[in-house]
Every structure is written in C-alpha cells, then in structure tokens.
Design a protein around this motif. Structure first.
Motif, PDB file in Angstrom:
ATOM      1  N   GLY A  18      -6.423 -40.268  -5.504  1.00 28.35           N
ATOM      2  CA  GLY A  18      -5.202 -39.683  -4.972  1.00 28.35           C
ATOM      3  C   GLY A  18      -5.075 -39.917  -3.490  1.00 28.35           C
ATOM      4  O   GLY A  18      -5.997 -40.402  -2.828  1.00 28.35           O
ATOM      5  N   GLY A  19      -3.893 -39.570  -2.980  1.00 29.58           N
ATOM      6  CA  GLY A  19      -3.661 -39.725  -1.554  1.00 29.58           C
ATOM      7  C   GLY A  19      -2.494 -38.890  -1.103  1.00 29.58           C
ATOM      8  O   GLY A  19      -1.718 -38.374  -1.907  1.00 29.58           O
ATOM      9  N   TYR A  20      -2.370 -38.756   0.193  1.00 34.62           N
ATOM     10  CA  TYR A  20      -1.211 -38.076   0.759  1.00 34.62           C
ATOM     11  C   TYR A  20      -0.555 -38.983   1.791  1.00 34.62           C
ATOM     12  O   TYR A  20      -1.187 -39.881   2.342  1.00 34.62           O
ATOM     13  N   GLY A  21       0.706 -38.727   2.031  1.00 31.17           N
ATOM     14  CA  GLY A  21       1.455 -39.408   3.079  1.00 31.17           C
ATOM     15  C   GLY A  21       2.263 -38.370   3.832  1.00 31.17           C
ATOM     16  O   GLY A  21       2.866 -37.494   3.220  1.00 31.17           O
ATOM     17  N   THR A  22       2.254 -38.474   5.146  1.00 31.07           N
ATOM     18  CA  THR A  22       2.933 -37.507   5.990  1.00 31.07           C
ATOM     19  C   THR A  22       3.636 -38.234   7.124  1.00 31.07           C
ATOM     20  O   THR A  22       3.075 -39.154   7.723  1.00 31.07           O
ATOM     21  N   VAL A  23       4.866 -37.809   7.406  1.00 36.88           N
ATOM     22  CA  VAL A  23       5.636 -38.340   8.527  1.00 36.88           C
ATOM     23  C   VAL A  23       5.978 -37.174   9.440  1.00 36.88           C
ATOM     24  O   VAL A  23       6.517 -36.163   8.984  1.00 36.88           O
ATOM     25  N   LEU A  24       5.649 -37.314  10.720  1.00 39.13           N
ATOM     26  CA  LEU A  24       6.008 -36.321  11.734  1.00 39.13           C
ATOM     27  C   LEU A  24       7.088 -36.921  12.619  1.00 39.13           C
ATOM     28  O   LEU A  24       6.958 -38.074  13.072  1.00 39.13           O
ATOM     29  N   LEU A  25       8.127 -36.139  12.879  1.00 37.53           N
ATOM     30  CA  LEU A  25       9.229 -36.571  13.738  1.00 37.53           C
ATOM     31  C   LEU A  25       9.444 -35.548  14.843  1.00 37.53           C
ATOM     32  O   LEU A  25       9.445 -34.342  14.583  1.00 37.53           O
ATOM     33  N   TYR A  26       9.654 -36.046  16.054  1.00 33.90           N
ATOM     34  CA  TYR A  26       9.899 -35.189  17.203  1.00 33.90           C
ATOM     35  C   TYR A  26      10.904 -35.894  18.105  1.00 33.90           C
ATOM     36  O   TYR A  26      10.764 -37.091  18.386  1.00 33.90           O
ATOM     37  N   VAL A  27      11.922 -35.183  18.546  1.00 39.17           N
ATOM     38  CA  VAL A  27      12.900 -35.726  19.479  1.00 39.17           C
ATOM     39  C   VAL A  27      12.598 -35.125  20.852  1.00 39.17           C
ATOM     40  O   VAL A  27      12.620 -33.904  21.020  1.00 39.17           O
ATOM     41  N   ASP A  28      12.310 -35.991  21.823  1.00 39.70           N
ATOM     42  CA  ASP A  28      11.965 -35.488  23.159  1.00 39.70           C
ATOM     43  C   ASP A  28      13.211 -35.098  23.942  1.00 39.70           C
ATOM     44  O   ASP A  28      14.345 -35.250  23.458  1.00 39.70           O
ATOM     45  N   LYS A  29      13.025 -34.605  25.153  1.00 41.50           N
ATOM     46  CA  LYS A  29      14.132 -34.095  25.959  1.00 41.50           C
ATOM     47  C   LYS A  29      15.134 -35.176  26.346  1.00 41.50           C
ATOM     48  O   LYS A  29      16.258 -34.877  26.733  1.00 41.50           O
ATOM     49  N   ASN A  30      14.732 -36.442  26.237  1.00 37.81           N
ATOM     50  CA  ASN A  30      15.640 -37.556  26.529  1.00 37.81           C
ATOM     51  C   ASN A  30      16.352 -38.072  25.292  1.00 37.81           C
ATOM     52  O   ASN A  30      17.051 -39.078  25.350  1.00 37.81           O
ATOM     53  N   GLY A  31      16.136 -37.391  24.151  1.00 42.45           N
ATOM     54  CA  GLY A  31      16.785 -37.801  22.918  1.00 42.45           C
ATOM     55  C   GLY A  31      16.089 -38.926  22.179  1.00 42.45           C
ATOM     56  O   GLY A  31      16.638 -39.474  21.227  1.00 42.45           O
ATOM     57  N   VAL A  32      14.881 -39.258  22.598  1.00 43.26           N
ATOM     58  CA  VAL A  32      14.118 -40.334  21.955  1.00 43.26           C
ATOM     59  C   VAL A  32      13.310 -39.736  20.805  1.00 43.26           C
ATOM     60  O   VAL A  32      12.583 -38.751  20.989  1.00 43.26           O
ATOM     61  N   THR A  33      13.447 -40.336  19.619  1.00 42.47           N
ATOM     62  CA  THR A  33      12.696 -39.870  18.451  1.00 42.47           C
ATOM     63  C   THR A  33      11.325 -40.522  18.425  1.00 42.47           C
ATOM     64  O   THR A  33      11.201 -41.743  18.531  1.00 42.47           O
ATOM     65  N   HIS A  34      10.318 -39.687  18.289  1.00 39.09           N
ATOM     66  CA  HIS A  34       8.935 -40.160  18.157  1.00 39.09           C
ATOM     67  C   HIS A  34       8.505 -39.928  16.712  1.00 39.09           C
ATOM     68  O   HIS A  34       8.814 -38.904  16.117  1.00 39.09           O
ATOM     69  N   CYS A 137       6.979 -41.131   2.557  1.00 33.53           N
ATOM     70  CA  CYS A 137       5.750 -40.370   2.305  1.00 33.53           C
ATOM     71  C   CYS A 137       5.145 -40.746   0.958  1.00 33.53           C
ATOM     72  O   CYS A 137       3.922 -40.869   0.838  1.00 33.53           O
ATOM     73  N   ASP A 138       5.992 -40.942  -0.040  1.00 36.36           N
ATOM     74  CA  ASP A 138       5.511 -41.356  -1.360  1.00 36.36           C
ATOM     75  C   ASP A 138       4.841 -42.724  -1.275  1.00 36.36           C
ATOM     76  O   ASP A 138       3.780 -42.939  -1.862  1.00 36.36           O
ATOM     77  N   GLU A 139       5.450 -43.658  -0.531  1.00 36.59           N
ATOM     78  CA  GLU A 139       4.842 -44.982  -0.352  1.00 36.59           C
ATOM     79  C   GLU A 139       3.462 -44.860   0.306  1.00 36.59           C
ATOM     80  O   GLU A 139       2.501 -45.502  -0.129  1.00 36.59           O
TER      81      GLU A 139
END
Length: 160
Positions: A18-34, A137-139
């Motif tokens: 088995g395995g897991y997949g995780t995506v974290l998203l954060y938008v900084d104060k300049n509007g840039v998505t990390h 995440c599924d991939e």
C-alpha cells in the motif's frame, strides 16, 4: 498560515502492498501558490491505514501551527473527525460503540498528536470524480504502493 491538504491511500490487496499520496498547497502573501507532494509505500498494510497515514504525513510536514483544510475521499477518516468518532474511541479506551477494539489505534493516536497544533477542517471529496488534486493523490498513492517511488517500508503498527 492557511494550508490545504489533499490526501489519498491505496492498497494492492487489503491487506497487501500500500501507499499514500498527499498534496499540500499554500498561497503566500504575494499570491504565489506553493505545492509539496509527499508519498511513501509499505510492503504489507491496508487501505484504511494508508488513508490515515496520508493525512498524518501532510500534518507532520507543517513546521508551525496553521489553519488547515484537509480533503480526503475516505469517509472513514473524515467521519472519524467530523462525527467525533475519534474522540469517543479515545474516551472509551479505544473501543467502538459496540465495545470492540478500534482498528488502527496507533495511527489514530499519531493523528491526534499531529492535529494538536493546528486549526483543522475535514472535507470529504468523492474519489475518482475528476477532482484534480484528489486524482493526483491517487496517482502518488498507487505509484508508492507499486514501489515506483522507492523501497517499500514496513508498516510496523499493522496487525492482521
């Protein structure tokens, strides 16, 4: 800081690799998505354990308290939080309402610890329904379960 986490688990056989997949998203104060993607595979585990591990991995990757919206296609995970099953299990000595032992207590306890510093909201998303981040995440989870992302780890807490 506001963070969005998407997470999914996979198992080839249940139990099986088995395995897991995780995506974290954060938008900084300049509007840039990390974006940060996490995954790991295990040689012998279950789908539910990987669903929980994906959320844990995302939360443990955060290095300060955050406001976190967690998206999962696992009703097991989302309902454990939103329907307060987890707190009931903990209060009942890790027994279900039917007085049976809760499955995966090691991971639930780890999740409780990972949740502590954060303000979290859990959102259920329908799996395989076109949500791009859930699909990613599924991939990641499937590739990890298949050993395509590295050596399969031992799930030391798994008990058959």
């Amino acid at each position: 800081m506001n963070v969005t986490i998407y997470s999914d688990g996979s198992s080839r056989g249940n139990p099986g690799p088995g395995g897991y997949g995780t995506v974290l998203l954060y938008v900084d104060k300049n509007g840039v998505t990390h974006r940060r993607e996490l995954s790991a595979g295990y040689s012998h585990t279950t789908n539910n354990r990987m669903e929980i591990m994906g959320v844990i991995a995302g939360l443990e990757a955060l290095n300060r308290p955050c406001t976190v919206e967690i998206h999962s296609d696992s009703q097991y995970v989302v309902n454990a939080i939103n329907k307060h099953w987890l707190s009931s299990w903990q209060q009942n000595g890790w027994k279900t309402a039917n007085k049976k032992p809760v499955k995966n207590p090691d991971l639930w306890q780890r999740l409780i610890k990972a949740l502590e510093p954060h303000n979290t909201t859990f959102v259920w998303v329908k799996g395989h329904a076109g949500n791009n981040e859930n699909e990613r995440c599924d991939e990641l989870a499937c590739a990890a379960a298949d050993g395509k992302t590295g050596e399969l780890l031992e799930d030391t807490g798994f008990i058959e």
